[in-house]
Design a protein around this motif. Structure first.
Motif, PDB file in Angstrom:
ATOM      1  N   CYS A  55     -75.710 -21.348 -25.011  1.00 30.78           N
ATOM      2  CA  CYS A  55     -75.547 -22.057 -23.846  1.00 30.78           C
ATOM      3  C   CYS A  55     -77.010 -22.409 -23.224  1.00 30.78           C
ATOM      4  CB  CYS A  55     -74.697 -21.368 -22.900  1.00 30.78           C
ATOM      5  SG  CYS A  55     -73.368 -20.855 -23.681  1.00 30.78           S
ATOM      6  N   MET A  56     -77.878 -21.347 -22.913  1.00 32.48           N
ATOM      7  CA  MET A  56     -78.923 -21.390 -22.088  1.00 32.48           C
ATOM      8  C   MET A  56     -80.040 -22.457 -22.640  1.00 32.48           C
ATOM      9  SD  MET A  56     -77.778 -20.251 -19.152  1.00 32.48           S
ATOM     10  CE  MET A  56     -79.304 -20.329 -18.084  1.00 32.48           C
ATOM     11  N   PRO A  57     -80.469 -22.174 -23.943  1.00 28.62           N
ATOM     12  CA  PRO A  57     -81.363 -22.913 -24.422  1.00 28.62           C
ATOM     13  C   PRO A  57     -80.977 -24.508 -24.768  1.00 28.62           C
ATOM     14  CG  PRO A  57     -80.828 -21.251 -26.171  1.00 28.62           C
ATOM     15  CD  PRO A  57     -80.102 -21.057 -24.787  1.00 28.62           C
ATOM     16  N   SER A  58     -79.929 -24.467 -25.276  1.00 23.95           N
ATOM     17  CA  SER A  58     -79.280 -25.912 -25.577  1.00 23.95           C
ATOM     18  C   SER A  58     -79.287 -26.908 -24.319  1.00 23.95           C
ATOM     19  CB  SER A  58     -78.134 -25.878 -26.291  1.00 23.95           C
ATOM     20  OG  SER A  58     -77.036 -25.282 -25.293  1.00 23.95           O
ATOM     21  N   LYS A  59     -78.961 -26.524 -23.325  1.00 24.42           N
ATOM     22  CA  LYS A  59     -78.785 -27.121 -21.832  1.00 24.42           C
ATOM     23  C   LYS A  59     -80.313 -27.333 -21.416  1.00 24.42           C
ATOM     24  CE  LYS A  59     -74.594 -26.647 -22.760  1.00 24.42           C
ATOM     25  NZ  LYS A  59     -74.243 -26.295 -24.284  1.00 24.42           N
ATOM     26  N   ALA A  60     -81.319 -26.245 -21.698  1.00 23.31           N
ATOM     27  CA  ALA A  60     -82.421 -26.503 -21.352  1.00 23.31           C
ATOM     28  C   ALA A  60     -83.222 -27.741 -22.089  1.00 23.31           C
ATOM     29  CB  ALA A  60     -83.353 -25.547 -21.599  1.00 23.31           C
ATOM     30  N   GLU A  73     -74.387 -32.446 -29.115  1.00 19.59           N
ATOM     31  CA  GLU A  73     -75.351 -31.985 -28.287  1.00 19.59           C
ATOM     32  C   GLU A  73     -76.759 -31.849 -28.727  1.00 19.59           C
ATOM     33  OE1 GLU A  73     -73.022 -29.472 -24.784  1.00 19.59           O
ATOM     34  OE2 GLU A  73     -74.356 -28.410 -26.259  1.00 19.59           O
ATOM     35  N   MET A  74     -76.973 -31.307 -30.064  1.00 22.29           N
ATOM     36  CA  MET A  74     -78.165 -31.037 -30.779  1.00 22.29           C
ATOM     37  C   MET A  74     -78.584 -32.406 -31.198  1.00 22.29           C
ATOM     38  SD  MET A  74     -79.308 -28.212 -30.300  1.00 22.29           S
ATOM     39  CE  MET A  74     -78.651 -28.746 -28.446  1.00 22.29           C
ATOM     40  N   ALA A  75     -77.618 -33.429 -31.533  1.00 25.95           N
ATOM     41  CA  ALA A  75     -78.106 -34.708 -31.859  1.00 25.95           C
ATOM     42  C   ALA A  75     -78.811 -35.504 -30.873  1.00 25.95           C
ATOM     43  CB  ALA A  75     -76.827 -35.547 -32.350  1.00 25.95           C
ATOM     44  N   GLN A  76     -78.092 -35.280 -29.449  1.00 24.74           N
ATOM     45  CA  GLN A  76     -78.605 -35.885 -28.366  1.00 24.74           C
ATOM     46  C   GLN A  76     -80.102 -35.246 -28.007  1.00 24.74           C
ATOM     47  OE1 GLN A  76     -76.424 -37.788 -25.383  1.00 24.74           O
ATOM     48  NE2 GLN A  76     -78.669 -38.412 -25.704  1.00 24.74           N
ATOM     49  N   ALA A  77     -80.138 -33.753 -28.188  1.00 24.42           N
ATOM     50  CA  ALA A  77     -81.086 -33.294 -27.788  1.00 24.42           C
ATOM     51  C   ALA A  77     -82.546 -33.679 -28.583  1.00 24.42           C
ATOM     52  CB  ALA A  77     -81.222 -31.809 -27.432  1.00 24.42           C
ATOM     53  N   TRP A  78     -82.276 -33.550 -29.795  1.00 23.35           N
ATOM     54  CA  TRP A  78     -83.457 -33.913 -30.801  1.00 23.35           C
ATOM     55  C   TRP A  78     -83.883 -35.195 -30.921  1.00 23.35           C
ATOM     56  CZ3 TRP A  78     -86.901 -30.081 -31.319  1.00 23.35           C
ATOM     57  CH2 TRP A  78     -86.604 -29.062 -31.343  1.00 23.35           C
ATOM     58  N   PRO A 110     -61.209 -24.769 -19.490  1.00 14.85           N
ATOM     59  CA  PRO A 110     -62.498 -25.885 -19.261  1.00 14.85           C
ATOM     60  C   PRO A 110     -63.535 -26.047 -20.086  1.00 14.85           C
ATOM     61  CG  PRO A 110     -62.614 -24.074 -17.729  1.00 14.85           C
ATOM     62  CD  PRO A 110     -61.693 -23.637 -18.622  1.00 14.85           C
ATOM     63  N   GLN A 111     -64.245 -27.010 -20.468  1.00 16.03           N
ATOM     64  CA  GLN A 111     -65.288 -27.237 -21.275  1.00 16.03           C
ATOM     65  C   GLN A 111     -65.929 -28.519 -20.962  1.00 16.03           C
ATOM     66  OE1 GLN A 111     -64.210 -27.707 -25.600  1.00 16.03           O
ATOM     67  NE2 GLN A 111     -66.396 -27.088 -26.426  1.00 16.03           N
ATOM     68  N   VAL A 112     -67.337 -28.337 -20.793  1.00 17.65           N
ATOM     69  CA  VAL A 112     -68.099 -29.674 -20.718  1.00 17.65           C
ATOM     70  C   VAL A 112     -68.867 -29.876 -21.977  1.00 17.65           C
ATOM     71  CG1 VAL A 112     -70.116 -30.463 -19.404  1.00 17.65           C
ATOM     72  CG2 VAL A 112     -68.188 -29.138 -18.271  1.00 17.65           C
ATOM     73  N   VAL A 113     -69.254 -30.995 -22.449  1.00 20.66           N
ATOM     74  CA  VAL A 113     -70.002 -31.455 -23.620  1.00 20.66           C
ATOM     75  C   VAL A 113     -71.273 -32.044 -22.760  1.00 20.66           C
ATOM     76  CG1 VAL A 113     -70.322 -32.716 -25.725  1.00 20.66           C
ATOM     77  CG2 VAL A 113     -67.967 -31.916 -24.980  1.00 20.66           C
ATOM     78  N   PHE A 114     -72.571 -31.578 -22.828  1.00 17.96           N
ATOM     79  CA  PHE A 114     -73.480 -31.933 -22.253  1.00 17.96           C
ATOM     80  C   PHE A 114     -74.100 -33.085 -22.869  1.00 17.96           C
ATOM     81  CE2 PHE A 114     -72.664 -27.899 -20.172  1.00 17.96           C
ATOM     82  CZ  PHE A 114     -72.762 -28.119 -18.766  1.00 17.96           C
ATOM     83  N   THR A 115     -73.487 -34.104 -23.312  1.00 22.35           N
ATOM     84  CA  THR A 115     -74.104 -35.530 -23.817  1.00 22.35           C
ATOM     85  C   THR A 115     -74.397 -36.336 -22.920  1.00 22.35           C
ATOM     86  OG1 THR A 115     -72.096 -35.859 -24.210  1.00 22.35           O
ATOM     87  CG2 THR A 115     -73.211 -35.018 -26.235  1.00 22.35           C
ATOM     88  N   ASP A 116     -74.931 -37.452 -22.977  1.00 22.38           N
ATOM     89  CA  ASP A 116     -74.917 -38.323 -22.138  1.00 22.38           C
ATOM     90  C   ASP A 116     -74.129 -39.508 -22.469  1.00 22.38           C
ATOM     91  OD1 ASP A 116     -75.606 -40.030 -19.958  1.00 22.38           O
ATOM     92  OD2 ASP A 116     -77.691 -40.243 -20.301  1.00 22.38           O
ATOM     93  N   GLN A 131     -71.761 -39.760 -16.431  1.00 25.31           N
ATOM     94  CA  GLN A 131     -72.824 -39.141 -15.964  1.00 25.31           C
ATOM     95  C   GLN A 131     -72.430 -38.334 -14.876  1.00 25.31           C
ATOM     96  OE1 GLN A 131     -76.444 -41.519 -14.831  1.00 25.31           O
ATOM     97  NE2 GLN A 131     -76.501 -40.314 -13.128  1.00 25.31           N
ATOM     98  N   ASP A 132     -72.609 -36.919 -14.837  1.00 20.78           N
ATOM     99  CA  ASP A 132     -72.711 -35.885 -13.828  1.00 20.78           C
ATOM    100  C   ASP A 132     -71.170 -35.389 -13.587  1.00 20.78           C
ATOM    101  OD1 ASP A 132     -75.304 -35.940 -13.518  1.00 20.78           O
ATOM    102  OD2 ASP A 132     -75.339 -37.461 -12.076  1.00 20.78           O
ATOM    103  N   VAL A 133     -70.257 -35.930 -14.568  1.00 23.49           N
ATOM    104  CA  VAL A 133     -68.772 -35.619 -14.382  1.00 23.49           C
ATOM    105  C   VAL A 133     -68.561 -34.217 -14.529  1.00 23.49           C
ATOM    106  CG1 VAL A 133     -67.839 -37.829 -14.874  1.00 23.49           C
ATOM    107  CG2 VAL A 133     -68.193 -35.826 -16.945  1.00 23.49           C
ATOM    108  N   ALA A 134     -69.447 -33.225 -15.006  1.00 16.64           N
ATOM    109  CA  ALA A 134     -69.194 -31.827 -15.029  1.00 16.64           C
ATOM    110  C   ALA A 134     -68.844 -31.307 -13.809  1.00 16.64           C
ATOM    111  CB  ALA A 134     -70.453 -31.127 -15.451  1.00 16.64           C
ATOM    112  N   GLU A 135     -69.390 -31.858 -12.795  1.00 15.30           N
ATOM    113  CA  GLU A 135     -68.948 -31.427 -11.444  1.00 15.30           C
ATOM    114  C   GLU A 135     -67.629 -31.814 -10.777  1.00 15.30           C
ATOM    115  OE1 GLU A 135     -70.903 -29.095 -10.296  1.00 15.30           O
ATOM    116  OE2 GLU A 135     -72.340 -29.467 -11.768  1.00 15.30           O
TER     117      GLU A 135
END
Length: 478
Positions: free
Chosen positions: A49-54, A187-192, A359-365, A428-432
């Motif tokens: 969780c923490m490093p992937s979101k970073a 998420e990792m496809a997005q990040a890298w 509840p679940q959030v996918v932190f893609t964009d 965008q920002d729907v996690a909230e």
């Protein structure tokens, strides 16, 4: 072998789940020890969780800034992003988390723990020493899950990444092929990709197939727009490694050249070397539990053994593991002290939300935020539902929030009981937006009451009003 030590509760696994089980037990007046072979804090703190979101944050923030008129923004600087990731994971040093255990009055034994009998765990330390821990009341297994690496021809020889490698890598691969279409894969496809890799995603099904179909489609469209080559409906048949790199052969006959392969095709329980056979359970298996998280054996629940978090396969998410941990810790205290056990639906000692409101959030964009039942899940359960969709780009708050905002929302409604069963938001920002939906589902808030929860203007939360409009005022007020 060191002498045996006795505690009220022995917890195997010091990730966030194990920490919370022990913390609840100690808060209730019991003594507790946790056993950990790696780092206190577990996967979430160091490899998930923490490093992937970073890794994801800078890219998503840069795109959000570009959508705000008048700002000129460059892409993320790789060195700074990786340094931020390292800071978030405390440079892989668990000192602060060990200090928290100490401050909470929880003992720590480092080493590999295995069941060696009823209420007994034997810990083997790194230097081969053994220590026996005995529990007066309960043993809680909280060892989590690990990446599942399929036995594809040639895959092992390619030295594939798993999620751990993807979140802890020290440099950006030139080319990265991601196998899988779930949350980790997306998420990792997005990040890298954001950090400069040439990314290809290969998935047997559509992206995010466990969520609403529109969510996966919108994420796929966005990833493609950002330059990711997304190929769905295709398998990997073979992987060949050579001096010129890695050749991944696909079921449709095509070949993808890559420098790294990331396998994100599922999880397996870390139960293969826990001594389950000593209590009549199958090593390597997921553990079935009742709603108070007691492990179910052939003759019913084992009164002293609990499986909490990923390895019971109820909901493989950090926040659900912590939710289970609070319930398990409290029920262990209740049983130890002779207090009333509230194991009925939504009782204090029952993990009801695992089957009703995860509840679940996918932190893609765009982000994807969901809770409760999807339309497909409701159909599988034979529940007749009403679906209400709305274009998030039409909400005043979205127009102000970002130029060219794209998004979508859906409510899954039980028309008979007039309550919300599920919700999905994409944008965008729907996690909230998610916690309000979670409260509505868990609280079974009547739809007519939701009309009185007035969203502030202009915020993206105004979508709640528009979704209720879609139900029809007469229906919602019935």
């Amino acid at each position: 072998m060191a002498g045996a030590a006795e505690y009220d509760v022995v917890v195997v696994g010091a990730g966030s789940t194990g920490e919370n089980v022990a913390g609840q037990a100690v808060a209730g007046g019991l003594s507790a020890v946790v056993v950990e072979a790696e780092r206190v804090g577990g996967d979430c703190s160091y490899w998930a969780c923490m490093p992937s979101k970073a890794l994801l944050r800078s890219g998503s923030a840069a795109r959000a800034a570009r959508r705000a008129p008048g700002l000129e923004v460059h892409g993320p600087a790789v060195t700074d992003v990786l340094a931020h990731r390292d800071q978030i994971v405390s440079h892989y040093d668990d000192t602060s988390q060990v200090q928290w255990l100490d401050s909470a009055g929880i003992d720590l034994v480092r080493g590999h723990g295995r069941l060696t009998g009823e209420r007994e765990v034997t810990v083997t330390t790194a230097d081969g020493e053994e220590q026996v821990l005995r529990a007066r009341h309960a043993v809680a297994l909280c060892t989590g899950s690990a990446a599942l690496v399929p036995p594809l021809p040639g895959l092992a020889e390619s030295e594939p990444w798993t999620s751990r490698d993807a979140t802890s890598a020290r440099e950006v691969p030139g080319r990265l092929l991601v196998v899988g279409g779930g949350v980790v894969a997306c998420e990792m496809a997005q990040a890298w990709n954001d950090l400069g890799a040439e990314v290809t995603v290969v998935a047997r099904s559509e992206l995010l197939s466990s969520m609403e179909d529109v969510a996966g489609r919108l994420v796929r469209e966005a990833l493609t727009e950002y330059g990711v080559d997304v190929r769905t409906g295709v398998d990997v048949s073979e992987v060949r490694s050579g001096p010129d790199g890695i050749q991944v052969h696909l079921g449709d006959g095509s070949v993808v050249a890559t420098d790294r392969v990331l396998v994100a095709t599922g999880r397996r329980p870390r139960t293969d070397d826990l001594g389950l056979e000593t209590v009549g359970l199958e090593p390597g298996s997921w553990l079935d539990t009742d709603d108070t998280l007691r492990v179910l054996g052939a003759d019913g629940p084992l009164p002293w053994l609990y499986a909490v978090g990923d390895l019971n396969h109820r909901a493989l998410l950090t926040h659900q593991g912590k939710y289970q941990a609070r319930a398990a810790g409290d029920v262990i205290v209740a049983r130890a002290t002779g207090a009333t056990v509230q194991e009925q639906r939504w009782g204090a000692h029952a993990a009801t939300a695992d089957s009703v409101a995860v509840p679940q959030v996918v932190f893609t964009d765009p982000e994807v935020a969901s809770v409760g039942l999807t339309s497909a899940a409701a159909a599988r359960e034979g529940i007749e539902v009403r679906l209400v969709d709305y274009d998030l780009a039409s909400v005043a708050g979205s127009v102000v929030h970002a130029q060219g905002y794209q998004g979508w929302a859906r409510l899954v409604v039980d028309p008979q009981r007039q309550v919300l069963l599920g919700a999905t938001f994409v944008g965008q920002d729907v996690a909230e937006l998610l916690q309000s939906a979670t409260i509505a589902v868990v609280g079974e808030v009547p739809l007519h009451r939701l009309w009185h929860a007035v969203p502030a203007y202009p915020t993206i939360s105004e979508v709640w009003l528009r979704l209720l409009d879609g139900l029809g005022r007469d229906t919602a007020l019935a």
